[in-house]
Scaffold this motif. Structure first.
Motif, short mmCIF file in Angstrom:
data_model
loop_
_atom_site.label_atom_id
_atom_site.label_comp_id
_atom_site.label_asym_id
_atom_site.label_seq_id
_atom_site.Cartn_x
_atom_site.Cartn_y
_atom_site.Cartn_z
N GLU A 12 7.25 25.38 15.68
CA GLU A 12 7.40 23.95 15.92
C GLU A 12 6.55 23.14 14.95
OE1 GLU A 12 6.34 24.06 20.04
OE2 GLU A 12 8.43 23.94 20.68
N GLN A 13 5.38 23.64 14.59
CA GLN A 13 4.52 22.96 13.62
C GLN A 13 5.17 22.95 12.24
OE1 GLN A 13 1.69 21.23 14.29
NE2 GLN A 13 1.80 20.57 12.18
N LEU A 14 5.77 24.06 11.84
CA LEU A 14 6.47 24.12 10.56
C LEU A 14 7.61 23.11 10.52
CD1 LEU A 14 6.66 27.98 9.97
CD2 LEU A 14 5.38 26.32 8.61
N ILE A 15 8.35 23.01 11.61
CA ILE A 15 9.46 22.05 11.69
C ILE A 15 8.93 20.63 11.57
CG2 ILE A 15 11.19 21.06 13.26
CD1 ILE A 15 11.70 23.95 14.23
N GLN A 16 7.86 20.33 12.27
CA GLN A 16 7.30 18.98 12.20
C GLN A 16 6.83 18.66 10.78
OE1 GLN A 16 4.13 18.25 14.98
NE2 GLN A 16 3.77 16.20 14.21
N ASN A 17 6.19 19.61 10.11
CA ASN A 17 5.74 19.38 8.74
C ASN A 17 6.91 19.10 7.81
OD1 ASN A 17 3.11 19.81 9.58
ND2 ASN A 17 3.01 21.91 8.80
N ILE A 42 7.83 15.62 5.65
CA ILE A 42 8.07 15.62 4.21
C ILE A 42 9.40 14.95 3.89
CG2 ILE A 42 8.60 17.13 2.24
CD1 ILE A 42 6.49 19.08 3.38
N ILE A 43 10.42 15.26 4.66
CA ILE A 43 11.75 14.71 4.42
C ILE A 43 11.80 13.21 4.67
CG2 ILE A 43 14.14 14.76 5.26
CD1 ILE A 43 13.74 17.80 5.60
N MET A 44 11.00 12.73 5.60
CA MET A 44 11.01 11.31 5.94
C MET A 44 10.35 10.43 4.86
SD MET A 44 12.75 11.19 8.61
CE MET A 44 12.53 9.48 9.02
N PRO A 88 10.16 8.58 1.57
CA PRO A 88 11.15 8.15 0.58
C PRO A 88 10.94 8.88 -0.75
CG PRO A 88 10.21 6.26 1.69
CD PRO A 88 9.41 7.45 2.12
N LEU A 89 12.02 9.18 -1.44
CA LEU A 89 11.96 9.93 -2.69
C LEU A 89 11.06 9.24 -3.71
CD1 LEU A 89 13.03 12.55 -3.80
CD2 LEU A 89 15.00 11.33 -4.71
N SER A 90 11.09 7.92 -3.74
CA SER A 90 10.25 7.19 -4.70
C SER A 90 8.76 7.40 -4.43
CB SER A 90 10.58 5.70 -4.67
OG SER A 90 10.34 5.17 -3.37
N GLU A 91 8.37 7.51 -3.16
CA GLU A 91 6.97 7.77 -2.83
C GLU A 91 6.62 9.24 -3.03
OE1 GLU A 91 5.82 6.39 1.04
OE2 GLU A 91 6.95 4.52 0.78
N TRP A 92 7.57 10.09 -2.78
CA TRP A 92 7.34 11.53 -2.88
C TRP A 92 7.06 11.94 -4.32
CZ3 TRP A 92 10.73 15.98 -4.01
CH2 TRP A 92 10.20 17.18 -3.54
N ARG A 125 14.01 18.29 -2.53
CA ARG A 125 14.27 17.61 -1.26
C ARG A 125 15.38 18.34 -0.49
NH1 ARG A 125 12.26 13.07 0.02
NH2 ARG A 125 13.05 11.76 1.67
N GLU A 126 16.45 18.69 -1.18
CA GLU A 126 17.55 19.42 -0.54
C GLU A 126 17.09 20.80 -0.06
OE1 GLU A 126 20.71 18.48 0.19
OE2 GLU A 126 20.17 16.46 -0.48
N LYS A 127 16.22 21.43 -0.82
CA LYS A 127 15.68 22.73 -0.41
C LYS A 127 14.89 22.58 0.88
CE LYS A 127 12.21 24.59 -2.55
NZ LYS A 127 11.33 25.23 -3.54
N ASN A 128 14.08 21.53 0.98
CA ASN A 128 13.31 21.29 2.20
C ASN A 128 14.23 21.02 3.39
OD1 ASN A 128 10.64 21.64 1.37
ND2 ASN A 128 10.58 19.61 0.45
N ILE A 129 15.32 20.32 3.17
CA ILE A 129 16.29 20.08 4.25
C ILE A 129 16.92 21.39 4.70
CG2 ILE A 129 18.52 19.01 4.79
CD1 ILE A 129 17.62 16.63 3.02
#
Length: 103
Positions: A4-9, A13-15, A17-21, A42-46
């Motif tokens: 559950e912690q991995l999912i939350q992390n 990360i996905i939330m 914005p790409l410009s901030e990331w 980003r797609e890999k993380n999704i």
């Protein structure tokens, strides 16, 4: 729970914005290959998030089956699941014979 912690992390990360990331003020001066790399990550993380959520669903299903006294019963043929298989794959719901036949 660690899963559950991995999912939350990953969700956090996905939330972002790409410009901030990417720490870029503008995508105008960024090379298109850099944009593609950032998008790939980003797609890999999704994809990883989806796999983690599926694994959590399997674990929760196994826990529910355990609570109902059905943990060691194959959901396909109704025969007992081998103890060695349950030890290796705690979230499995099928015996090795059904897994071999249906996979």
């Amino acid at each position: 729970m660690q899963l559950e912690q991995l999912i939350q992390n990953k969700q956090e990360i996905i939330m972002i914005p790409l410009s901030e990331w990417t720490d870029e003020l503008s995508s105008y001066d960024q090379h298109s290959a850099d944009n593609a790399t950032d998008l790939y990550e980003r797609e890999k993380n999704i994809g990883i998030l989806e796999l983690l959520e599926l694994e959590l669903e399997k674990v929760n299903d196994a826990l529910n089956r355990y609570d109902l006294g059905q943990r060691a019963i194959c959901s396909i043929c109704g025969q007992p699941i081998e103890p060695q298989r349950l030890k290796r794959l705690v979230s499995t719901t099928v015996c090795s014979q059904c897994a071999h036949y249906y996979d």
